[in-house]
Design a protein around this motif. Sequence first.
Motif, mmCIF file in Angstrom:
data_model
loop_
_atom_site.group_PDB
_atom_site.id
_atom_site.type_symbol
_atom_site.label_atom_id
_atom_site.label_comp_id
_atom_site.label_asym_id
_atom_site.label_seq_id
_atom_site.Cartn_x
_atom_site.Cartn_y
_atom_site.Cartn_z
ATOM 1 N N ARG A 183 48.365 51.450 67.162
ATOM 2 C CA ARG A 183 49.345 50.364 67.085
ATOM 3 C C ARG A 183 50.077 50.343 65.740
ATOM 4 N NH1 ARG A 183 48.175 45.600 70.303
ATOM 5 N NH2 ARG A 183 45.997 45.784 69.670
ATOM 6 N N SER A 202 45.737 55.703 70.752
ATOM 7 C CA SER A 202 44.786 54.659 71.138
ATOM 8 C C SER A 202 45.313 53.978 72.399
ATOM 9 C CB SER A 202 44.670 53.621 70.021
ATOM 10 O OG SER A 202 45.881 52.883 69.945
ATOM 11 N N THR A 233 38.253 54.833 78.239
ATOM 12 C CA THR A 233 39.029 54.875 79.485
ATOM 13 C C THR A 233 40.156 55.909 79.392
ATOM 14 O OG1 THR A 233 40.139 52.901 78.615
ATOM 15 C CG2 THR A 233 38.541 52.566 80.368
ATOM 16 N N SER A 293 42.474 51.270 64.401
ATOM 17 C CA SER A 293 41.460 50.455 63.721
ATOM 18 C C SER A 293 40.047 51.022 63.866
ATOM 19 C CB SER A 293 41.502 49.020 64.257
ATOM 20 O OG SER A 293 41.271 49.015 65.645
HETATM 21 C C1 LIG Z 1 37.180 48.111 78.879
HETATM 22 C C2 LIG Z 1 37.985 48.578 77.711
HETATM 23 C C3 LIG Z 1 38.300 49.914 77.612
HETATM 24 C C4 LIG Z 1 39.043 50.375 76.524
HETATM 25 N N1 LIG Z 1 39.329 51.714 76.419
HETATM 26 C C5 LIG Z 1 39.967 52.175 75.317
HETATM 27 C C6 LIG Z 1 40.230 53.568 75.151
HETATM 28 O O1 LIG Z 1 39.950 54.411 76.006
HETATM 29 N N2 LIG Z 1 40.836 53.965 74.016
HETATM 30 C C7 LIG Z 1 41.211 53.083 73.023
HETATM 31 O O2 LIG Z 1 41.771 53.524 71.998
HETATM 32 N N3 LIG Z 1 40.978 51.759 73.167
HETATM 33 C C8 LIG Z 1 40.396 51.284 74.304
HETATM 34 N N4 LIG Z 1 40.217 49.957 74.447
HETATM 35 C C9 LIG Z 1 40.921 49.041 73.522
HETATM 36 C C10 LIG Z 1 40.203 48.853 72.191
HETATM 37 O O3 LIG Z 1 39.284 47.798 72.306
HETATM 38 C C11 LIG Z 1 41.230 48.512 71.095
HETATM 39 O O4 LIG Z 1 41.974 47.372 71.490
HETATM 40 C C12 LIG Z 1 42.223 49.626 70.784
HETATM 41 O O5 LIG Z 1 41.528 50.833 70.558
HETATM 42 C C13 LIG Z 1 42.998 49.254 69.524
HETATM 43 O O6 LIG Z 1 43.974 50.232 69.275
HETATM 44 P P1 LIG Z 1 44.541 50.425 67.795
HETATM 45 O O7 LIG Z 1 43.441 50.792 66.903
HETATM 46 O O8 LIG Z 1 45.703 51.342 67.913
HETATM 47 O O9 LIG Z 1 45.146 48.971 67.467
HETATM 48 P P2 LIG Z 1 44.643 47.882 66.451
HETATM 49 O O10 LIG Z 1 43.232 47.526 66.682
HETATM 50 O O11 LIG Z 1 45.663 46.802 66.506
HETATM 51 O O12 LIG Z 1 44.717 48.605 65.041
HETATM 52 C C14 LIG Z 1 45.902 49.002 64.417
HETATM 53 C C15 LIG Z 1 45.499 49.494 63.024
HETATM 54 O O13 LIG Z 1 46.653 50.002 62.377
HETATM 55 C C16 LIG Z 1 46.569 49.653 60.990
HETATM 56 N N5 LIG Z 1 47.950 49.699 60.488
HETATM 57 C C17 LIG Z 1 48.972 48.850 60.751
HETATM 58 N N6 LIG Z 1 50.098 49.287 60.171
HETATM 59 C C18 LIG Z 1 49.799 50.439 59.527
HETATM 60 C C19 LIG Z 1 50.555 51.366 58.759
HETATM 61 N N7 LIG Z 1 51.874 51.236 58.582
HETATM 62 N N8 LIG Z 1 49.907 52.436 58.231
HETATM 63 C C20 LIG Z 1 48.578 52.592 58.393
HETATM 64 N N9 LIG Z 1 47.811 51.744 59.137
HETATM 65 C C21 LIG Z 1 48.423 50.703 59.708
HETATM 66 C C22 LIG Z 1 45.939 48.292 60.980
HETATM 67 O O14 LIG Z 1 45.318 48.026 59.715
HETATM 68 C C23 LIG Z 1 44.921 48.413 62.123
HETATM 69 O O15 LIG Z 1 43.658 48.841 61.646
HETATM 70 C C24 LIG Z 1 39.490 49.473 75.540
HETATM 71 C C25 LIG Z 1 39.147 48.113 75.650
HETATM 72 C C26 LIG Z 1 38.423 47.689 76.728
HETATM 73 C C27 LIG Z 1 38.071 46.223 76.808
#
Ligand SMILES: Cc1cc2nc3c(=O)[nH]c(=O)nc-3n(C[C@H](O)[C@H](O)[C@H](O)COP(=O)(O)OP(=O)(O)OC[C@H]3O[C@@H](n4cnc5c(N)ncnc54)[C@H](O)[C@@H]3O)c2cc1C
Length: 343
Positions: free
Chosen positions: A209, A255, A273, A288
Amino acid sequence: MAGKIWVYIDHFKGKPLPASWEAVSAGAKLGEVTALAFGQDAEALAKQAIHYGASDAFFADDAGLADFRGEPYASLISKLAKEHQPEAILFPGSTRGRELAAMAAIDLDSGVLPDVIEIKDEGEKLAAVRPIYAGKLFSKVVCNSKPALLTLRVRAFGKPVVDTGRSGTTTKVEAAIAEKDIATKIAEYKTVEGRVSLGDAAVIVSGGRGTSNNPNLTPPAEITDEKQKEIWRAQQGFKMIGELAGVLSAAVGASRAAVDAGYVPYRHQVGQTGKVVSPDLYIALGISGAIQHLAGMRTSKVIVAVNKDPDAPIFKMSRFGVVGDLYEIVPALTKAFKERLHK
Ligand SMILES: Cc1cc2nc3c(=O)[nH]c(=O)nc-3n(C[C@H](O)[C@H](O)[C@H](O)COP(=O)(O)OP(=O)(O)OC[C@H]3O[C@@H](n4cnc5c(N)ncnc54)[C@H](O)[C@@H]3O)c2cc1C
């Protein structure tokens, strides 16, 4: 361990999956391996399997086996297994390998040990180690029926050793069922991915994200909707990630948050998933480190994370961590790798 180990050679139109050779090498450490190669260029694949450590091979190239289909492939595996009684059959943990293991297990009235990362020879039986609870625990499992069918996690068994001087017998066998008895037909194939595929990649560069978080990027004036602005920003981020991946001959991962928000298609998703991967190097950018993401990449050999938040959980899993903005770090990494790799 007494008895034969069989290994199914997975391929697409005669092009073998590297995971097939990993499976042959893993099998050869346990005992004598018989390779099974069906479909296009099956005889050549059977010979190649011997170079990777198989003692001999069965191959079949009837017209009905030209394209992978579960029914004719599984029926041939089970027919051969009933005749020759192997101890175990190993399948690469590809989509086809998993499908086939499940179908053959039903025909053979046996069990599948899936997603295996280690095999132990315990005399009477093979014990398989597999991650459970999103990789938090490892369980050791055995199969009480024979043959045991195991699917091996791709890239979990190390690099296979090839010796083109090895020789062994290849035996041609016939398909077990006729075309008229096969319910499915392949209508067409469509290529959806031009780049390195996630499952086989030695290096993966993934975005989360955080890719959408660059307030300095101004979307074109015609994009007025806030959600579309976010997607546009993230897509600029993924272009940058694509450049880094190109320099490293890497696959691009993501992600689920990035996929759900529409930044990149689902086929890039890594995690519980999405795809489970074990590359030599996994670079997580703006991710994250949620447990469901870790479930898909925690067995990577080296993990590098770039994140603005020093407390992001991904850093606990990372060998190298950079606290910073991915929009500054990624171009610098691309430049440095280009210079080092002379690209
Ligand atoms: C049943 C179930 C299954 C799931 N299956 C999966 C799966 O297969 N794969 C998966 O990935 N997730 C899965 N999820 C979702 C998971 O729980 C998280 O919501 C998801 O992984 C978060 O994605 P993220 O890290 O991209 O986003 P976020 O958690 O929002 O993290 C974004 C990160 O980016 C950092 N950031 C922001 N801006 C910048 C920048 N400019 N430079 C550097 N860093 C920055 C922030 O500090 C933060 O740490 C599942 C959830 C459930 C409930």
